[in-house]
Motif scaffolding. Structure first.
Motif, PDB file in Angstrom:
ATOM      1  N   ILE A 312       0.851  -1.194   0.000  1.00  0.00           N
ATOM      2  CA  ILE A 312       0.000   0.000   0.000  1.00  0.00           C
ATOM      3  C   ILE A 312       0.887   1.244   0.000  1.00  0.00           C
ATOM      4  O   ILE A 312       1.882   1.296   0.722  1.00  0.00           O
ATOM      5  CB  ILE A 312      -0.892   0.051   1.269  1.00  0.00           C
ATOM      6  CG1 ILE A 312      -1.807  -1.179   1.366  1.00  0.00           C
ATOM      7  CG2 ILE A 312      -1.687   1.353   1.337  1.00  0.00           C
ATOM      8  CD1 ILE A 312      -3.018  -1.166   0.468  1.00  0.00           C
ATOM      9  N   ILE A 313       0.519   2.225  -0.812  1.00  0.00           N
ATOM     10  CA  ILE A 313       1.227   3.505  -0.810  1.00  0.00           C
ATOM     11  C   ILE A 313       0.303   4.574  -0.231  1.00  0.00           C
ATOM     12  O   ILE A 313      -0.825   4.745  -0.700  1.00  0.00           O
ATOM     13  CB  ILE A 313       1.663   3.909  -2.237  1.00  0.00           C
ATOM     14  CG1 ILE A 313       2.655   2.882  -2.802  1.00  0.00           C
ATOM     15  CG2 ILE A 313       2.280   5.306  -2.240  1.00  0.00           C
ATOM     16  CD1 ILE A 313       3.092   3.161  -4.238  1.00  0.00           C
ATOM     17  N   ALA A 314       0.780   5.280   0.789  1.00  0.00           N
ATOM     18  CA  ALA A 314      -0.009   6.355   1.412  1.00  0.00           C
ATOM     19  C   ALA A 314       0.403   7.702   0.845  1.00  0.00           C
ATOM     20  O   ALA A 314       1.590   7.985   0.706  1.00  0.00           O
ATOM     21  CB  ALA A 314       0.221   6.356   2.925  1.00  0.00           C
ATOM     22  N   GLU A 370       0.324   5.900   9.242  1.00  0.00           N
ATOM     23  CA  GLU A 370       0.135   5.346  10.591  1.00  0.00           C
ATOM     24  C   GLU A 370      -1.240   4.692  10.735  1.00  0.00           C
ATOM     25  O   GLU A 370      -1.366   3.634  11.348  1.00  0.00           O
ATOM     26  CB  GLU A 370       0.335   6.438  11.648  1.00  0.00           C
ATOM     27  CG  GLU A 370       1.814   6.651  11.906  1.00  0.00           C
ATOM     28  CD  GLU A 370       2.120   7.885  12.750  1.00  0.00           C
ATOM     29  OE1 GLU A 370       1.161   8.555  13.206  1.00  0.00           O
ATOM     30  OE2 GLU A 370       3.315   8.170  12.931  1.00  0.00           O
ATOM     31  N   GLU A 371      -2.251   5.317  10.152  1.00  0.00           N
ATOM     32  CA  GLU A 371      -3.595   4.705  10.190  1.00  0.00           C
ATOM     33  C   GLU A 371      -3.613   3.360   9.472  1.00  0.00           C
ATOM     34  O   GLU A 371      -4.233   2.390   9.935  1.00  0.00           O
ATOM     35  CB  GLU A 371      -4.599   5.625   9.471  1.00  0.00           C
ATOM     36  CG  GLU A 371      -5.379   6.538  10.367  1.00  0.00           C
ATOM     37  CD  GLU A 371      -6.440   7.251   9.551  1.00  0.00           C
ATOM     38  OE1 GLU A 371      -7.576   6.752   9.485  1.00  0.00           O
ATOM     39  OE2 GLU A 371      -6.119   8.309   8.952  1.00  0.00           O
ATOM     40  N   ILE A 372      -2.928   3.336   8.331  1.00  0.00           N
ATOM     41  CA  ILE A 372      -2.881   2.102   7.534  1.00  0.00           C
ATOM     42  C   ILE A 372      -2.162   1.000   8.314  1.00  0.00           C
ATOM     43  O   ILE A 372      -2.622  -0.142   8.371  1.00  0.00           O
ATOM     44  CB  ILE A 372      -2.189   2.400   6.169  1.00  0.00           C
ATOM     45  CG1 ILE A 372      -3.127   3.229   5.285  1.00  0.00           C
ATOM     46  CG2 ILE A 372      -1.765   1.121   5.472  1.00  0.00           C
ATOM     47  CD1 ILE A 372      -2.456   3.833   4.049  1.00  0.00           C
ATOM     48  N   ILE A 373      -1.052   1.373   8.954  1.00  0.00           N
ATOM     49  CA  ILE A 373      -0.276   0.374   9.712  1.00  0.00           C
ATOM     50  C   ILE A 373      -1.088  -0.128  10.909  1.00  0.00           C
ATOM     51  O   ILE A 373      -1.140  -1.337  11.172  1.00  0.00           O
ATOM     52  CB  ILE A 373       1.081   0.971  10.172  1.00  0.00           C
ATOM     53  CG1 ILE A 373       1.987   1.209   8.956  1.00  0.00           C
ATOM     54  CG2 ILE A 373       1.773   0.047  11.182  1.00  0.00           C
ATOM     55  CD1 ILE A 373       3.284   1.951   9.258  1.00  0.00           C
ATOM     56  N   ALA A 374      -1.765   0.792  11.604  1.00  0.00           N
ATOM     57  CA  ALA A 374      -2.554   0.387  12.771  1.00  0.00           C
ATOM     58  C   ALA A 374      -3.665  -0.580  12.345  1.00  0.00           C
ATOM     59  O   ALA A 374      -3.907  -1.602  12.992  1.00  0.00           O
ATOM     60  CB  ALA A 374      -3.147   1.615  13.455  1.00  0.00           C
ATOM     61  N   LEU A 375      -4.307  -0.257  11.220  1.00  0.00           N
ATOM     62  CA  LEU A 375      -5.370  -1.142  10.737  1.00  0.00           C
ATOM     63  C   LEU A 375      -4.800  -2.514  10.368  1.00  0.00           C
ATOM     64  O   LEU A 375      -5.370  -3.553  10.709  1.00  0.00           O
ATOM     65  CB  LEU A 375      -6.078  -0.510   9.532  1.00  0.00           C
ATOM     66  CG  LEU A 375      -7.104  -1.395   8.823  1.00  0.00           C
ATOM     67  CD1 LEU A 375      -8.188  -1.889   9.768  1.00  0.00           C
ATOM     68  CD2 LEU A 375      -7.733  -0.656   7.636  1.00  0.00           C
ATOM     69  N   GLN A 376      -3.658  -2.520   9.673  1.00  0.00           N
ATOM     70  CA  GLN A 376      -3.088  -3.805   9.262  1.00  0.00           C
ATOM     71  C   GLN A 376      -2.715  -4.640  10.491  1.00  0.00           C
ATOM     72  O   GLN A 376      -2.902  -5.858  10.486  1.00  0.00           O
ATOM     73  CB  GLN A 376      -1.875  -3.614   8.340  1.00  0.00           C
ATOM     74  CG  GLN A 376      -1.328  -4.922   7.796  1.00  0.00           C
ATOM     75  CD  GLN A 376      -2.402  -5.760   7.125  1.00  0.00           C
ATOM     76  OE1 GLN A 376      -3.171  -5.280   6.296  1.00  0.00           O
ATOM     77  NE2 GLN A 376      -2.503  -7.038   7.514  1.00  0.00           N
TER      78      GLN A 376
END
Ligand code: 5AD
Ligand code: SF4
Length: 447
Positions: A312-314, A370-376
């Motif tokens: 995923i690219i943020a 950070e949101e993406i990492i927390a969700l993953q």
């Protein structure tokens, strides 16, 4: 024969050390370089200190990857001042991309060689030894190093990467790879099968077939599903993995081939990059969110137990809060087992750099990442919790990092399971039941 005229190979008496950065393809490339150098008499140095030739195999994928290498070059230049005879070389993607700048700005660098120039490395080292500088960054339409069996640098001897193609034709708008690795070309299937057979005979029990987009592998009549089938037929005791699949090209035939062979691992890395069709269009990914989800549904139909991972690219160019939210919702909808997650990093010369503004502020990129990492992390934990109580066969790879009394192996789904050492050795298959988990690993017992 006039023996006087036979020059000793440049490598005789010289030892080489390679530091590898970046992707799995670079790992294979370093091993290929070792094989090429061995023919010219170069030995392998166990560490930097005992090396006569030091090569950095470099990566350009993001600004940060290149920055690390500039810093490392400064350290090695300092080392070289203390050891003037040392030959220092930069190879790989960053060498390809920035050869001129490296030559101009880093006098300590003796050799610069791009990904298609490795056969000339012995000659380039010879030039460096003679006091010159050796540079070759020519890209090729044909080079696949097909007949070269890489010298494996990982001493555990269980799992190896096998390159089946090189280069990339996709031109995703953010990506530097087509520029650093050139056009896509497939390696002759016979040489791939021979290499895998040799690995199996040497005790390896897992191979990962590598390409930027393995689904577009094509050599004569042989396409990727056919190649995969032939590799899997080498032995039922050999596990076969592959990376990476492009969502636009992953076919039902591939999924059927996988489902029909239990030694083709139940793990698919299918980089989404974004969950938003408008962002995907700007990225030139040539699929939509709907297409991607249709492919996920096809995977689930063919192999209900398959693990799916992604990249995923943020904060890509122009990404709105709504588009970012679509990425989060895609992640939830798919329920990825695992993900590699990055902040967008503009790369000079790419379509995005030429035609789009890198306009998401760095702080916003960081917050979205950070949101993406927390969700993953949540999704990985949920997926691992579902595995508690289930049984798997793992292939033991080595001693656990945390404890000498334990070993770890992977499930077909590519999840790490830690079990008591017992008398298990790397390369053994062990049936386990999962007893506990974190978001990163599973704990298990032998059954
Ligand atoms: N910025 C951030 N991430 C990138 N990737 C490729 N190019 C870039 C870039 N310019 C990521 C993609 C790709 C993975 C190997 O690296 O997610 O799948
Ligand atoms: Fe691998 Fe891409 Fe980095 Fe090159 S730029 S080493 S292909 S990840």
């Amino acid at each position: 024969m006039d023996f006087q005229s036979v020059k000793p190979a440049v490598g005789v008496g010289r030892k080489i050390y390679i530091e590898t950065y970046g992707c799995q393809m670079n790992v294979v490339d370093s091993e290929t370089v070792m094989a090429i150098m061995a023919v010219d008499g170069f030995g392998r140095a166990d560490d930097l200190r005992s090396a006569d030739v030091v090569l950095l195999n470099t990566c350009s994928i993001r600004e940060g990857a290149e920055q690390r290498i500039w810093n490392r070059l400064d350290e090695l230049a300092a080392l070289k001042r203390r050891r003037p005879g040392m030959v220092l070389g930069l190879i790989g993607c960053m060498a390809e991309r920035l050869a001129e700048r490296i030559v101009a700005e880093r006098p300590a660098v003796d050799i610069v060689a791009g990904p298609d120039a490795y056969r000339s490395l012995p000659v380039l080292v010879g030039e460096a030894v003679a006091g010159g500088r050796g540079v070759n960054v020519e890209l090729s339409k044909e080079e696949t190093y097909a007949e070269i069996s890489p010298v494996r640098l990982d001493t555990a001897g269980v799992s190896a990467f096998v390159a089946i193609m090189r280069g990339c034709n996709n031109f995703c708008s953010y990506c530097v790879v087509p520029y650093t690795r050139g056009r896509e070309r497939s390696r002759e299937p016979e040489t791939i099968l021979r290499e895998v057979r040799e690995l199996f005979d040497a005790g390896y029990r897992e191979v990962t077939l590598l390409g930027q987009n393995v689904n577009s592998y094509s050599f004569g009549e042989v396409d990727f599903p056919e190649l995969l089938r032939c590799v899997a037929e080498i032995s039922p005791l050999l596990r076969v993995r592959f990376a990476t699949s492009h969502p636009k090209d992953i076919s039902d035939r591939l999924l059927e081939t996988m489902a029909a062979a239990s030694n083709i691992c139940r793990a698919i890395h299918l980089p989404a990059q974004s969950g938003s069709s408008s962002v995907l269009e700007r990225m030139n990914r040539r699929y939509t969110r709907e297409w991607y989800l249709d492919r996920i549904a096809a995977i689930r139909r063919a192999m209900p137990d398959a693990a799916i991972s992604t990249d995923i690219i943020a904060g890509f160019c122009g990404e709105t809060p709504e588009e970012h939210a679509e990425t989060l919702s895609l992640m939830r909808e798919v329920g990825y087992e695992f993900a590699f997650m990055f902040k967008y990093s503009e790369r000079e010369g790419t379509l995005a750099a030429r035609t789009m503004a890198d306009d998401v502020p760095d702080g916003v990129k960081t917050a979205r990442l950070e949101e993406i990492i927390a969700l993953q992390n949540e999704l990985s934990l949920e997926s691992n919790r579902r595995d508690v109580g289930r049984e798997f066969e793992i292939l033991v790879e080595g001693t656990s990092k945390r404890s000498d009394d334990k070993v770890f192996g992977r499930t077909s789904q590519n999840k790490v399971v830690v079990i008591s050492r017992g008398d298990h050795r790397p390369g053994d298959y062990v049936r386990v039941r999962v007893t506990d988990c974190s978001s990163a690993t599973l704990q298990g017992v032998e059954i």
